[in-house]
Scaffold this motif. Structure first.
Motif, PDB file in Angstrom:
ATOM      1  N   PHE A 126      14.255  21.357   3.962  1.00 41.45           N
ATOM      2  CA  PHE A 126      12.928  21.962   4.055  1.00 41.45           C
ATOM      3  C   PHE A 126      12.768  23.186   3.160  1.00 41.45           C
ATOM      4  N   GLY A 127      13.792  23.527   2.407  1.00 39.59           N
ATOM      5  CA  GLY A 127      13.702  24.680   1.523  1.00 39.59           C
ATOM      6  C   GLY A 127      13.810  26.010   2.230  1.00 39.59           C
ATOM      7  N   VAL A 128      14.150  25.988   3.504  1.00 36.64           N
ATOM      8  CA  VAL A 128      14.320  27.210   4.293  1.00 36.64           C
ATOM      9  C   VAL A 128      15.764  27.253   4.771  1.00 36.64           C
ATOM     10  N   PRO A 129      16.403  28.423   4.740  1.00 40.95           N
ATOM     11  CA  PRO A 129      17.798  28.499   5.210  1.00 40.95           C
ATOM     12  C   PRO A 129      17.941  27.926   6.614  1.00 40.95           C
ATOM     13  N   SER A 130      19.023  27.166   6.819  1.00 36.62           N
ATOM     14  CA  SER A 130      19.208  26.482   8.103  1.00 36.62           C
ATOM     15  C   SER A 130      19.361  27.448   9.261  1.00 36.62           C
ATOM     16  N   PHE A 131      19.860  28.669   8.996  1.00 38.82           N
ATOM     17  CA  PHE A 131      20.051  29.594  10.113  1.00 38.82           C
ATOM     18  C   PHE A 131      18.728  30.085  10.689  1.00 38.82           C
ATOM     19  N   TRP A 132      17.607  29.826   9.973  1.00 36.73           N
ATOM     20  CA  TRP A 132      16.294  30.088  10.545  1.00 36.73           C
ATOM     21  C   TRP A 132      15.785  28.894  11.353  1.00 36.73           C
ATOM     22  N   LEU A 133      16.048  27.689  10.860  1.00 37.38           N
ATOM     23  CA  LEU A 133      15.496  26.491  11.482  1.00 37.38           C
ATOM     24  C   LEU A 133      16.311  25.994  12.666  1.00 37.38           C
ATOM     25  N   THR A 134      17.628  26.246  12.652  1.00 39.19           N
ATOM     26  CA  THR A 134      18.472  25.760  13.745  1.00 39.19           C
ATOM     27  C   THR A 134      18.039  26.309  15.106  1.00 39.19           C
ATOM     28  N   PRO A 135      17.769  27.625  15.239  1.00 32.15           N
ATOM     29  CA  PRO A 135      17.283  28.110  16.545  1.00 32.15           C
ATOM     30  C   PRO A 135      15.967  27.458  16.965  1.00 32.15           C
ATOM     31  N   LEU A 136      15.103  27.146  15.978  1.00 28.70           N
ATOM     32  CA  LEU A 136      13.832  26.511  16.316  1.00 28.70           C
ATOM     33  C   LEU A 136      14.045  25.110  16.875  1.00 28.70           C
ATOM     34  N   LEU A 137      14.955  24.341  16.246  1.00 29.47           N
ATOM     35  CA  LEU A 137      15.232  22.996  16.745  1.00 29.47           C
ATOM     36  C   LEU A 137      15.895  23.056  18.116  1.00 29.47           C
ATOM     37  N   ALA A 138      16.863  23.962  18.268  1.00 32.25           N
ATOM     38  CA  ALA A 138      17.524  24.113  19.575  1.00 32.25           C
ATOM     39  C   ALA A 138      16.510  24.503  20.644  1.00 32.25           C
ATOM     40  N   GLY A 139      15.597  25.422  20.283  1.00 28.73           N
ATOM     41  CA  GLY A 139      14.570  25.835  21.236  1.00 28.73           C
ATOM     42  C   GLY A 139      13.637  24.700  21.606  1.00 28.73           C
ATOM     43  N   ALA A 140      13.274  23.876  20.616  1.00 28.93           N
ATOM     44  CA  ALA A 140      12.380  22.738  20.883  1.00 28.93           C
ATOM     45  C   ALA A 140      13.035  21.750  21.839  1.00 28.93           C
TER      46      ALA A 140
END
Length: 299
Positions: A126-140
């Motif tokens: 997604f062009g965004v560092p994974s350490f930003w997106l991983t908490p979002l996926l875990a939260g979802a």
């Protein structure tokens, strides 16, 4: 605490929020002190890791891990309901047995996932560092499970399960099969714990047979801390408090371990957990005394 550590703490707190929901279901709803989670957490990690290594899609492997946890909880309830074994002892027996089963599943003490595709691997495109997106996926994932649990506990079966935990004798008199509710409830609680273990293994790149040590305390700490700070009269708020407690617990542990003046190390995490739970329970039982102590310390 750096930004990377902050986001990592959120990730772990959210993943362990599933353990907190499982503890809420077993300890609060069913009033069943279940120690099976010490074995079902690494069981979920082991099943997910081995299936991923065999080429099974990560999503299917994670669901299979949850199913294995359900089987573990169901076995504990069976020992208690069908054979009359004391609830705590039944959980201990299954947890001990699961240690050997986990070694068998993994073919050794651990199963590394480095370089393997996991449920979090799809976030890299997604062009965004994974350490930003991983908490979002875990939260979802965690929020979805939380609302699914809320909906279930609001159904007829869920209400029967809550009644069976609150007053078994009255529930049985009104036609509720208390034993069946325990079988279903403990299965669900350990499915949540195993799901947490599967996500944890994929998050950190390995499953380990010893990763379940202290998990029951983590779940209890999250439930106790969350419901102490956010007393809730409704089910939705009670489960939300469990998730908040899981996050606060992880931050408390992280801050304690990062406080240089305390001299704590990573190996002291269980000591910090025990101290946090003890202080929370003491504050619950004697709020006036704790308040006087805090005031005295402020002078």
């Amino acid at each position: 605490m750096s930004l990377y550590e902050f986001l990592g703490t959120i990730e772990v707190g959210l993943v362990f929020g599933l353990v907190a929901l499982g503890a809420f279901l077993s300890f609060r709803v069913l009033q069943f002190p279940d120690l099976t989670v010490e074995g079902s957490f690494p069981l979920g990690a082991a099943v997910a890791a081995v299936l991923i290594l065999k080429g099974v899609p990560p999503g299917a492997a994670t669901l299979a891990a949850g199913a294995s946890g359900f089987a573990a909880g169901y076995l504990t309830a069976t020992l208690n309901v069908r054979f009359g074994i004391l609830n705590i002892l039944a959980g201990i027996l299954v947890a001990i047995g699961l240690y050997s089963i986990n070694l068998r599943v993994m073919g050794g003490p651990n199963a590394p996932l480095l370089g393997q595709r996991t449920i979090f691997s799809g976030l890299n495109g997604f062009g965004v560092p994974s350490f930003w997106l991983t908490p979002l996926l875990a939260g979802a994932i965690v929020v979805t499970v939380k609302f699914a649990l809320d909906l279930f506990l609001s159904t007829g079966v869920g209400l029967a399960m809550r009644a069976a935990g609150a007053n078994p004798a009255m529930s049985a008199a009104n036609g509720v099969d208390v034993g069946r509710m325990k079988l279903l409830g403990l299965g669900m609680a350990n499915a949540l714990t195993a799901l947490s273990g599967a996500l944890f293994a994929q998050l950190f790149g390995a499953a380990d047979a010893y990763m379940g040590i202290g998990v029951v305390i983590v779940g209890l700490a999250s439930v106790i801390v969350g419901n102490s700070l956010l007393p809730a009269r409704t089910l939705v708020l009670a489960t939300f408090a469990c998730l908040v407690g899981a996050l606060l617990y992880r931050f408390a542990v992280a801050l304690a371990l990062n406080a240089d003046f305390l001299g704590l190390q990573a190996s002291d995490v269980q000591l910090v957990t025990a101290a946090l739970v003890a202080l929370t329970l003491i504050a619950q039982r004697s709020p006036g005394r704790m308040g006087r102590l805090f005031k005295a310390g402020a002078r």
